[in-house]
Write a protein that holds these residues in place. Structure first.
Motif, PDB file in Angstrom:
ATOM      1  N   SER A  39       0.826  -1.055  -0.080  1.00 16.46           N
ATOM      2  CA  SER A  39      -0.042  -0.141   0.077  1.00 16.46           C
ATOM      3  C   SER A  39       0.985   1.255   0.006  1.00 16.46           C
ATOM      4  O   SER A  39       0.429   2.107  -0.622  1.00 16.46           O
ATOM      5  CB  SER A  39      -1.054  -0.025   1.130  1.00 16.46           C
ATOM      6  OG  SER A  39      -0.101  -0.076   2.604  1.00 16.46           O
ATOM      7  N   ALA A  40       1.927   1.210   0.719  1.00 16.93           N
ATOM      8  CA  ALA A  40       2.663   2.325   0.804  1.00 16.93           C
ATOM      9  C   ALA A  40       3.464   2.467  -0.553  1.00 16.93           C
ATOM     10  O   ALA A  40       3.746   3.749  -1.113  1.00 16.93           O
ATOM     11  CB  ALA A  40       3.993   2.198   1.982  1.00 16.93           C
ATOM     12  N   ILE A  41       3.857   1.518  -1.262  1.00  9.72           N
ATOM     13  CA  ILE A  41       4.535   1.588  -2.456  1.00  9.72           C
ATOM     14  C   ILE A  41       3.435   2.056  -3.719  1.00  9.72           C
ATOM     15  O   ILE A  41       3.992   3.228  -4.540  1.00  9.72           O
ATOM     16  CB  ILE A  41       4.868   0.231  -3.145  1.00  9.72           C
ATOM     17  CG1 ILE A  41       6.071  -0.351  -2.122  1.00  9.72           C
ATOM     18  CG2 ILE A  41       5.303   0.144  -4.702  1.00  9.72           C
ATOM     19  CD1 ILE A  41       6.408  -1.684  -2.301  1.00  9.72           C
ATOM     20  N   GLN A  42       2.095   1.862  -3.417  1.00 10.10           N
ATOM     21  CA  GLN A  42       1.321   2.312  -4.431  1.00 10.10           C
ATOM     22  C   GLN A  42       1.108   3.943  -4.106  1.00 10.10           C
ATOM     23  O   GLN A  42       0.918   4.406  -5.063  1.00 10.10           O
ATOM     24  CB  GLN A  42      -0.163   1.293  -4.125  1.00 10.10           C
ATOM     25  CG  GLN A  42      -1.220   1.873  -5.073  1.00 10.10           C
ATOM     26  CD  GLN A  42      -2.464   1.024  -5.021  1.00 10.10           C
ATOM     27  OE1 GLN A  42      -2.459  -0.008  -4.028  1.00 10.10           O
ATOM     28  NE2 GLN A  42      -3.482   1.548  -5.880  1.00 10.10           N
ATOM     29  N   ALA A  43       1.131   3.986  -3.045  1.00  5.22           N
ATOM     30  CA  ALA A  43       1.045   5.565  -2.555  1.00  5.22           C
ATOM     31  C   ALA A  43       1.970   6.424  -3.079  1.00  5.22           C
ATOM     32  O   ALA A  43       1.907   7.651  -3.590  1.00  5.22           O
ATOM     33  CB  ALA A  43       0.922   5.756  -1.197  1.00  5.22           C
ATOM     34  N   VAL A  44       3.180   5.816  -2.976  1.00  8.14           N
ATOM     35  CA  VAL A  44       4.443   6.706  -3.635  1.00  8.14           C
ATOM     36  C   VAL A  44       4.357   6.648  -5.019  1.00  8.14           C
ATOM     37  O   VAL A  44       4.688   7.863  -5.467  1.00  8.14           O
ATOM     38  CB  VAL A  44       5.831   6.073  -2.960  1.00  8.14           C
ATOM     39  CG1 VAL A  44       7.032   6.428  -3.558  1.00  8.14           C
ATOM     40  CG2 VAL A  44       5.883   6.286  -1.396  1.00  8.14           C
ATOM     41  N   THR A  45       4.207   5.557  -5.795  1.00 10.25           N
ATOM     42  CA  THR A  45       4.157   5.535  -7.032  1.00 10.25           C
ATOM     43  C   THR A  45       3.075   6.192  -7.811  1.00 10.25           C
ATOM     44  O   THR A  45       3.318   6.654  -8.797  1.00 10.25           O
ATOM     45  CB  THR A  45       4.442   4.213  -7.914  1.00 10.25           C
ATOM     46  OG1 THR A  45       3.194   3.353  -7.204  1.00 10.25           O
ATOM     47  CG2 THR A  45       5.624   3.327  -7.215  1.00 10.25           C
ATOM     48  N   SER A  46       2.186   6.469  -7.171  1.00 10.73           N
ATOM     49  CA  SER A  46       0.931   7.104  -7.434  1.00 10.73           C
ATOM     50  C   SER A  46       1.342   8.728  -7.929  1.00 10.73           C
ATOM     51  O   SER A  46       1.019   9.488  -8.490  1.00 10.73           O
ATOM     52  CB  SER A  46      -0.348   7.113  -6.716  1.00 10.73           C
ATOM     53  OG  SER A  46      -0.138   7.807  -5.584  1.00 10.73           O
ATOM     54  N   LEU A  47       2.409   9.122  -6.995  1.00 13.71           N
ATOM     55  CA  LEU A  47       2.726  10.556  -6.819  1.00 13.71           C
ATOM     56  C   LEU A  47       4.178  10.648  -7.887  1.00 13.71           C
ATOM     57  O   LEU A  47       4.292  11.569  -8.652  1.00 13.71           O
ATOM     58  CB  LEU A  47       3.260  11.087  -5.634  1.00 13.71           C
ATOM     59  CG  LEU A  47       2.029  11.011  -4.634  1.00 13.71           C
ATOM     60  CD1 LEU A  47       2.690  11.410  -3.149  1.00 13.71           C
ATOM     61  CD2 LEU A  47       1.066  12.226  -4.922  1.00 13.71           C
TER      62      LEU A  47
END
Length: 207
Positions: free
Chosen positions: A10-18
């Motif tokens: 979930s953290a990876i997804q949040a970061v890569t969304s930005l």
């Protein structure tokens, strides 16, 4: 990225969304306390991600015993003096700032006290938005409803107080700390910002 969120999908997804799939360009590790999972993030986004850390938190001050911190991509060496804060470009080059108000590139500031190697990130985002990502050097306490330097947990309170006084010259208008709430001074008289520093200084000096 400033400091490390817990590594997970979930953290990876949040970061890569930005940032996109390549991840962030830099990871600023403000002090040794907030470096958990840094190696996992570095491995995930290698070779793109460059970790920035200060050598003051290595050796006897690396209480975590994490020797991988010695191998970060950008290890800062020069230290601030009692008279002047040391400033670095993101690539680790030591630099001199003539005018904080017109500085356009993000810079790293060695802000010792909470730990010997504490660093902060300053980013002039334009207009009146000049953000200081301060780690544990300076924050807003919801317990006391005042600004604080977390004196109960610091390495050298006297040095940290001197660091905070020098930070006033940086002309920040937003504090984005590692703990506590952000503090936004935009639209306010900066005298209020200066006055709110006083409780933190008193805390550090009195212990």
């Amino acid at each position: 990225m400033v400091d490390t969120p817990k590594y997970g999908s979930s953290a990876i997804q949040a970061v890569t969304s930005l940032t996109g799939p390549h991840g962030p360009d830099y990871m600023v590790l403000t002090h040794v306390d907030d470096t958990a999972d840094h190696q996992k993030w570095a491995d995930r986004f290698a070779p793109h991600l460059q970790r920035i850390f200060h050598s003051g938190d290595l050796g006897p001050h690396n209480w975590l015993g994490d020797t991988t911190l010695e191998d970060v991509e950008i290890l800062l060496e020069d230290a601030s003096s009692l008279d002047e804060l040391t400033v670095f470009s993101l690539n680790g080059t030591k630099r001199h700032v003539l005018d904080w108000a017109t500085l356009t590139e993000p810079v790293i500031i060695h802000t010792p006290g909470h730990s010997p190697g504490s660093i902060s990130l300053f980013h002039n985002a334009g207009a009146s938005c000049k953000i200081l990502f301060s780690g544990d050097t300076y924050a807003f306490s919801t317990r006391t409803n005042t600004m604080t330097g977390f004196p109960r947990y610091g390495h050298d309170r006297t040095l940290q107080a001197k660091t905070l006084e020098k930070l006033l010259d940086v002309n920040f208008t937003v504090v984005a700390p590692g703990h506590g709430h952000p503090r936004d001074y935009r639209g306010m008289d900066l005298q209020r910002r200066n006055e709110e520093l006083l409780p933190a200084l008193k805390e550090l000096r009195n212990g």
